[in-house]
Design a protein around this motif. Structure first.
Motif, PDB file in Angstrom:
ATOM      1  N   LEU A 385      -7.419   2.353  -6.916  1.00  0.00           N
ATOM      2  CA  LEU A 385      -7.215   3.581  -7.651  1.00  0.00           C
ATOM      3  C   LEU A 385      -7.768   4.074  -8.642  1.00  0.00           C
ATOM      4  N   LEU A 386      -7.871   3.128  -9.923  1.00  0.00           N
ATOM      5  CA  LEU A 386      -8.640   4.069 -10.867  1.00  0.00           C
ATOM      6  C   LEU A 386     -11.242   4.317  -9.984  1.00  0.00           C
ATOM      7  N   VAL A 431      -2.298   0.388  -0.949  1.00  0.00           N
ATOM      8  CA  VAL A 431      -1.934   0.786  -1.687  1.00  0.00           C
ATOM      9  C   VAL A 431      -0.390   1.089  -2.027  1.00  0.00           C
ATOM     10  N   ALA A 432      -0.080   1.466  -3.491  1.00  0.00           N
ATOM     11  CA  ALA A 432       1.708   1.935  -3.595  1.00  0.00           C
ATOM     12  C   ALA A 432       1.601   2.285  -4.910  1.00  0.00           C
ATOM     13  N   SER A 433       2.016   2.919  -4.977  1.00  0.00           N
ATOM     14  CA  SER A 433       3.073   3.582  -6.875  1.00  0.00           C
ATOM     15  C   SER A 433       3.392   2.720  -7.320  1.00  0.00           C
ATOM     16  N   GLY A 434       3.734   2.974  -8.743  1.00  0.00           N
ATOM     17  CA  GLY A 434       4.124   2.186  -9.596  1.00  0.00           C
ATOM     18  C   GLY A 434       5.613   2.082  -9.066  1.00  0.00           C
ATOM     19  N   TRP A 467      -0.914   9.034  -6.009  1.00  0.00           N
ATOM     20  CA  TRP A 467      -0.922   9.962  -5.398  1.00  0.00           C
ATOM     21  C   TRP A 467      -2.588  11.044  -4.735  1.00  0.00           C
ATOM     22  N   ASP A 468      -3.020  10.766  -5.776  1.00  0.00           N
ATOM     23  CA  ASP A 468      -4.307  11.035  -6.081  1.00  0.00           C
ATOM     24  C   ASP A 468      -5.126  10.328  -5.308  1.00  0.00           C
ATOM     25  N   TYR A 469      -5.464   9.031  -5.350  1.00  0.00           N
ATOM     26  CA  TYR A 469      -5.774   8.377  -3.792  1.00  0.00           C
ATOM     27  C   TYR A 469      -6.141   8.770  -2.576  1.00  0.00           C
ATOM     28  N   LEU A 470      -4.544   8.782  -2.018  1.00  0.00           N
ATOM     29  CA  LEU A 470      -4.690   9.524  -1.312  1.00  0.00           C
ATOM     30  C   LEU A 470      -4.585  10.990  -0.869  1.00  0.00           C
ATOM     31  N   HIS A 471      -4.845  11.920  -1.906  1.00  0.00           N
ATOM     32  CA  HIS A 471      -5.265  13.189  -1.618  1.00  0.00           C
ATOM     33  C   HIS A 471      -6.548  12.950  -1.453  1.00  0.00           C
ATOM     34  N   GLN A 504      -3.720  15.099 -14.316  1.00  0.00           N
ATOM     35  CA  GLN A 504      -3.385  13.598 -15.219  1.00  0.00           C
ATOM     36  C   GLN A 504      -4.173  12.576 -14.439  1.00  0.00           C
ATOM     37  N   ALA A 505      -5.032  12.517 -13.637  1.00  0.00           N
ATOM     38  CA  ALA A 505      -5.754  11.518 -13.320  1.00  0.00           C
ATOM     39  C   ALA A 505      -6.878  11.412 -14.003  1.00  0.00           C
TER      40      ALA A 505
END
Ligand SMILES: Cc1cc2nc3c(=O)[nH]c(=O)nc-3n(C[C@H](O)[C@H](O)[C@H](O)COP(=O)(O)OP(=O)(O)OC[C@H]3O[C@@H](n4cnc5c(N)ncnc54)[C@H](O)[C@@H]3O)c2cc1C
Ligand code: SF4
Length: 527
Positions: A385-386, A431-434, A467-471, A504-505
């Motif tokens: 994700l980073l 990929v998943a969120s927290g 979310w930033d990755y998906l976007h 934020q990302a």
């Protein structure tokens, strides 16, 4: 003084099985074994102390066991004054000294090593015979034939082929229990009360040989990451067999249900901890799978646990090996998402406020171990994700785990975890969120971040970056039907919210990445 022998059998640190193909026609009267401890194998990627110790100790034990049966072993110790520091250098020295007429070896587990040993043999005009590794259920050729028939390769179909071929958990040509795969039953969490009392892991107090290696590692590799204080891994075949027996008796019955679960501070849970023994070849995967299948037949362990375990050893382990050998050396260079960020320095120290990452990294540095979901959905997920460069992620995984050998580590890291092969190995990025980590563990309870928040002071970095990755990757992900649900959820966010998440990302990235680049870090900075 030079001696002359008929054949010299080259044995690497992850080839510690006396039933190897290289030994099939070994004649102790005329042949000899060659083994070498060299610095390069611990420094070409910076290796953690636990990893170095497990390899060197297991090698010394194996050499001693061969000498006990009367075999001649030419063994180079790492701290010998004339040690050349590399396998190639040590082999050149041995060729000059012993002048073997032929070299024989079992196919190594790393492309780099095969090239380097071949080059030495060619330079000295001595034949090097490389034999198939019969430790595995399948050959690389079997995998190649399987892959050639398909537009897309997937674990499930190769696994079924191997189930049919071996008869493991089969009733004729039908899978026992009517299903090939009980994956859906392998995703339990411990609930809010946690795992309760867990069976103790099988650990082995260091004997004289291991103590000597620990002393050597603490001096020679003092500045390498991690600690070796708690070392307890099997380093002989008899220890590995004890570890297998204990796993089957005490943990296998719950392995399936809790395969994906995590709990702060609990390192061992219901996993087998057999990967280093399997990869060093102290254990054979057939005896491991047979022991699990017998536990099912005896009514000791349920089918979903046994199938879940067999799927890892018979399925994933063989599948990733096929991918590695059919795609190297190009595989190492793949970077489908063009990720170029540096690996954050806290991967080498565990010093981060993110509880889940801290727990996984600290236990990795202390024990050389983390279970699959910690590797895939905590340390791997965060790097993905980073946007960390896959090769840097790969060198970390190859350096820190006691079970790390490139044939198994690289496809798991580059393919499964970082999706750097664009979907060759896995059907979608993991990929998943927290919220996933919250569901599968108690890490979030003690964390300063909140997995449900993607913006603001308490935003969980995993959730923001998810979310930033998906976007950021919407165009590519939209071509993958398995990602549509996740993209649908992204589309529920307002444009304003997406913008705040992007800000934020980028703030989070800047705060993490302003730390020094890992590749520029001298091992001396690890302590
Ligand atoms: C990023 C990443 C890097 C990894 N690097 C390695 C590595 O260097 N060496 C390694 O052996 N495994 C690696 N794995 C796979 C897996 O995480 C480890 O095999 C497992 O955690 C070892 O712990 P265990 O013995 O308790 O396994 P268990 O959970 O008890 O599983 C049983 C056995 O199945 C096999 N297995 C399980 N999952 C896999 C898999 N995905 N691929 C191949 N074999 C598997 C192992 O031999 C393991 O011992 C990696 C996974 C990821 C996501
Ligand atoms: S809140 Fe986020 S960073 Fe903290 S433990 Fe949970 S998933 Fe990890």
């Amino acid at each position: 003084m030079t001696t002359s022998i008929r054949r010299m059998i080259l044995v690497l640190g992850d080839q510690l099985n006396v039933d190897a193909s290289a030994f099939l026609d070994f004649d102790p009267q005329q042949d000899a074994v060659w083994m070498a401890e060299v610095d390069e194998e611990s420094t070409h990627v910076v290796s953690a102390k636990q990893r170095i110790t497990v390899f060197l100790s297991a090698m010394r034990h194996f050499a001693a066991s061969l000498r006990e049966i009367g075999w001649q072993v030419f063994y180079s110790e790492i701290d010998a004054v004339d040690n050349q520091g590399s396998l190639a250098g040590e082999l050149e020295k041995a060729l000059a000294l012993h002048q073997p007429k032929k070299l024989i070896m079992t196919a190594p587990g790393e492309w780099r090593v095969l090239q380097s040993l071949r080059a030495v043999a060619a330079k000295h005009q001595v034949v090097l015979e490389v034999r198939d590794d019969i430790h595995f259920f399948s050959t690389v050729r079997d995998f190649g034939v399987h892959a050639a028939k398909r537009k897309q390769i997937r674990l499930e179909y190769f696994y079924r082929e191997l189930r049919l071929k071996t008869g493991l958990l089969m009733d004729g040509n039908k899978p026992i229990g009517g299903k090939w795969n009980f994956d859906a039953d392998n995703r339990g969490s411990f609930g809010k009360n946690g795992p309760g009392e867990l069976p103790s892991p099988t650990r082995f107090a260091p004997d004289q040989i291991t103590k000597e290696i620990i002393r050597l590692v603490q001096q020679r590799f003092a500045h390498h990451p991690g600690s070796v204080d708690s070392f307890g891994w099997p380093v002989t075949r008899s220890q590995a067999l004890m570890a297998l027996k204990d796993f089957v008796a005490n943990r296998l019955p719950y392995f399936g249900l809790y395969q994906d679960a995590m709990w702060e501070g609990d390192v061992w849970l219901y996993h087998s901890h057999l990967s280093s023994s399997l990869n060093l070849k102290l254990l054979n995967p057939r005896e491991v799978c047979d022991a699990a299948a017998k536990a099912y037949e005896d009514g000791h362990a349920p089918l979903e646990a046994v199938e879940g375990f067999v799927r890892q050893v018979l399925g994933w382990r063989e599948y990733v090996r096929g991918i590695y050998w059919t795609h190297m050396p190009n595989y190492l260079e793949l970077n489908s998402t063009k990720a170029h960020a540096a690996l954050p320095h806290f991967y080498w120290t565990g010093q981060t406020d993110m509880s889940c990452l801290r727990d996984a990294i600290v236990q990795t540095l202390n024990h050389g171990y983390a279970h699959h979901i910690q590797r895939l959905m905590v340390t791997g997920l965060y790097a993905l994700l980073l946007g960390v460069e896959p090769k840097q992620v790969h060198t970390w995984y190859l350096g820190v785990y006691v079970d790390a050998v490139e044939w198994v580590e690289l496809p798991n890291t580059l393919g499964m975890s970082q999706f750097a092969d664009g979907g060759l190995m896995a059907s979608k990025p993991y990929v998943a969120s927290g919220k996933y980590i919250d569901r599968m563990s108690n890490h979030c309870k003690g964390c300063k971040f909140n997995p449900a928040e993607s913006t603001g002071d308490k935003a969980c970095p995993f959730t923001t970056l998810y979310w930033d990755y998906l976007h950021t990757h919407t165009d590519t992900l939209a071509k993958n039907p398995r990602m549509l649900m996740q993209l649908k959820n992204l589309n529920r966010l307002s444009d304003e919210n997406k913008l705040l998440i992007a800000e934020q990302a980028s703030k989070h990235r800047a705060s993490v990445l302003k730390l020094p680049r890992t590749e520029a870090i001298n091992p001396k900075s690890f302590s």
